[in-house]
Design an enzyme around this catalytic site. Structure first.
Site, PDB file in Angstrom:
ATOM      1  N   VAL A   1      40.894 -19.358  40.093  1.00  0.00           N
ATOM      2  CA  VAL A   1      40.197 -18.325  40.853  1.00  0.00           C
ATOM      3  C   VAL A   1      39.248 -19.021  41.824  1.00  0.00           C
ATOM      4  CG1 VAL A   1      38.675 -16.321  40.768  1.00  0.00           C
ATOM      5  CG2 VAL A   1      40.329 -16.695  38.932  1.00  0.00           C
TER       6      VAL A   1
ATOM      7  N   GLY B   1      36.864 -20.637  38.600  1.00  0.00           N
ATOM      8  CA  GLY B   1      37.316 -20.749  37.217  1.00  0.00           C
ATOM      9  C   GLY B   1      38.796 -21.066  37.160  1.00  0.00           C
TER      10      GLY B   1
ATOM     11  N   LYS C   1      42.482 -14.762  43.017  1.00  0.00           N
ATOM     12  CA  LYS C   1      43.202 -15.303  41.857  1.00  0.00           C
ATOM     13  C   LYS C   1      44.561 -15.793  42.340  1.00  0.00           C
ATOM     14  CE  LYS C   1      43.009 -13.089  37.887  1.00  0.00           C
ATOM     15  NZ  LYS C   1      43.308 -12.103  36.803  1.00  0.00           N
TER      16      LYS C   1
ATOM     17  N   GLY D   1      42.344 -20.700  34.323  1.00  0.00           N
ATOM     18  CA  GLY D   1      42.904 -20.218  33.062  1.00  0.00           C
ATOM     19  C   GLY D   1      44.390 -20.489  32.999  1.00  0.00           C
ATOM     20  N   GLY D   2      45.053 -19.883  32.013  1.00  0.00           N
ATOM     21  CA  GLY D   2      46.484 -20.089  31.856  1.00  0.00           C
ATOM     22  C   GLY D   2      47.292 -19.531  33.012  1.00  0.00           C
TER      23      GLY D   2
ATOM     24  N   ASP E   1      42.536  -6.746  26.129  1.00  0.00           N
ATOM     25  CA  ASP E   1      41.891  -8.064  26.167  1.00  0.00           C
ATOM     26  C   ASP E   1      40.408  -7.944  26.517  1.00  0.00           C
ATOM     27  OD1 ASP E   1      41.963 -10.777  25.765  1.00  0.00           O
ATOM     28  OD2 ASP E   1      42.638 -11.277  27.794  1.00  0.00           O
TER      29      ASP E   1
END
Length: 511
Positions: free
Chosen positions: A262, A255, A277, A257-258, A373
């Site tokens: 990962v 994956g 990560k 993200g910002g 979150d």
């Protein structure tokens, strides 16, 4: 004998085995030219001359000289000598906020099970920030110099950055003392009648409180400092490189993200599957989040929380290593047609798991952890489709006796409580709000906010509330479930979702 904190491991050992003032610290070979770019602080325990303790910063010129009286039995001050041969226990505490080093020393007591409470015998203003002036690393240890009739022993030491050093095992220490060489015991007895022998035995506990560790993001934020507390193992970069086939973007990426990407990895020796990560060097906010995740998730242990198992610091990169979750994130199963749709029994199990993890964070751990979150993309699924809450980059801590601090608004739109947007104060109640939206999403299969065909905005919580008011809350259930659920169960979860996402925080239940 000294306890030394140094900016380098290249210590000058020229005088290490000679009697005199030098103790193997940088630039002490009689030529101080080397010390210009080497910072050290040495706490010197000297029983040879006049039974004193010195603090030496960057040179052998002392900034403080002390102690002729020592604590005994925790409170009573008694005159004694370092040269007595009796074991001494020392506590060194440094607070970077006020730049002060405190020293407490007492005779070792095998029956004492807690740290002594009296005030330190000595405090000195010392600035240790230069330890990290040109490096991410500082080194801690001991060195000594002496004479033929002088013996020094360190039989135990405990060290901690940002926190209280763990207590030592007094029983084990006493066993070590009992098994010192017979000749040393004889020398101690001989000392009764002669002043020529010195035997120093130290039990040392060192605490560096709130030491600022330099940012690992030198390229983008070299002037900023981040605080980190970590008790996790460090992985070698080359092992993680091999585990991910060179961070292969086609085969191993899970994956993005910002914060960065990962990757899946398989450790060569143990064959353990891991998730890695990798922080993005372009994300300054990502570094702060990573620091928070190490500091918080590294200490938490619960079956419904994703386990952080280690980290890697390599040059300007920071990588976090987690247990691998083979079934990915929950949102991919709810909203991605390529993934199998969870049946109701699986969804209910996931809900219970996340609730259990959140209860642990709010009530059962030693501090209150506000996740900030909670959402389906931060719930990962193991090989048996159990839900585990992850991504603690935005999490905040406070004690059970205090209230949450005001902070900037963080989270994901659709899950952010109304009062959080107004007051910027994340609380257990704002986590409960996000959990309520999470419940509605899991049951309905719909995202918290969607854009309708006419350009309007669909709000999941409002839609389920309207269904309940109209007496048809069962209409909010995901149609893909095909009625293979217990009606009472889905109604209960939907109503829990509504009360948890109530607009007034006082109306929401606790976990």
């Amino acid at each position: 004998m000294t306890f030394v904190l140094s900016s380098t491991m290249e210590l000058d050992l020229h005088h290490l085995y000679r009697a005199g003032q030098y103790v193997g610290t940088p630039g002490t070979s009689g030529n101080d030219s080397k010390s210009g770019d080497q910072f050290f602080v040495a706490i010197e325990f000297n029983g040879i001359d006049d039974n004193h303790i010195d603090i030496n910063v960057k040179s052998m010129v002392s900034v403080g000289s002390l102690i002729k009286n020592f604590y005994r039995s925790n409170t009573k001050i008694q005159s004694t000598k370092l040269s007595s041969g009796k074991p001494m226990q020392v506590w060194l505490d440094y607070d970077s906020q006020v730049q002060k080093l405190n020293i407490t020393i007492e005779e070792f007591d095998e029956f004492q099970l807690s740290r002594p409470q009296p005030l330190p015998q000595f405090s000195s203003s010392v600035n240790l920030s230069s330890l990290w002036s040109d490096s991410d690393l500082a080194y801690a240890g001991f060195s000594a110099s002496g004479q033929e009739n002088c013996n020094h022993y360190v039989i135990g030491w405990s060290f901690m950055v940002n926190g209280e050093a763990p207590l030592l095992n007094n029983f084990a220490l006493n066993q070590v003392l009992a098994n010192l060489p017979v000749e040393n015991k004889q020398k101690q007895e001989h000392h009764i009648s002669t002043s020529s022998l010195v035997t120093v035995v130290l039990v040392v506990s060192i605490v560096l409180v709130s030491c600022n560790v330099k940012s690992w993001m030198k390229g983008n934020s070299g002037h900023e400092k981040y605080e980190i507390e970590c008790e996790l193992p460090s992985f070698r970069y080359k092992d993680l490189l091999a585990a991910t086939i060179g961070f292969n973007k086609k085969k191993m990426i899970l994956g993005e993200g910002g914060f960065g990407r990962v990757y899946k990895g398989v450790l060569a020796v143990s064959k353990q599957s891991i998730a890695i990560k990798r922080v993005s060097l372009e994300s300054k906010q990502g570094m702060k989040e990573f620091m928070a995740e190490i500091a918080i998730l590294g200490q938490l242990r619960h079956r419904n929380l994703v386990r952080l198992i280690g980290y890697c610091h390599h040059k300007q990169e920071l990588l976090l290593v987690y247990d691998y979750m083979p079934n990915g994130s929950l949102d991919s199963h709810l909203h991605n047609r390529d993934k199998p749709i969870p049946v109701w029994a699986q969804r209910l199990c996931i809900i219970k798991g996340v609730a259990s993890g959140l209860l642990y964070l709010h009530e059962d751990w030693e501090q209150v952890v506000i996740h900030r979150d909670i959402k389906t993309s931060n719930v990962l699924l193991d090989d048996e489709m159990n839900g585990r809450l992850g991504d603690f980059g935005l999490a905040r801590l406070h004690s059970h006796e205090s209230e949450a601090h005001t902070t900037h608004v963080a989270g994901t739109w659709g899950y952010i409580a109304p009062e959080l947007a107004r007051l910027s104060k994340a609380t257990k109640a704002s986590d409960v709000y996000a959990f309520g939206i999470f419940l509605l999403e899991v049951v309905s299969g719909k995202q918290p906010i969607e854009v309708k065909a006419d350009g309007g905005t669909f709000l999941l919580a409002d839609w389920v509330l309207d269904a309940w008011k109209n007496g048809s809350i069962i209409d909010a259930v995901d149609t893909r479930l095909e009625e293979e659920y217990e009606t009472e169960e889905v109604e209960l979860v939907l109503k829990l979702g509504l009360i948890c996402s109530h607009s007034l925080p006082k109306k929401r239940p606790c976990m």
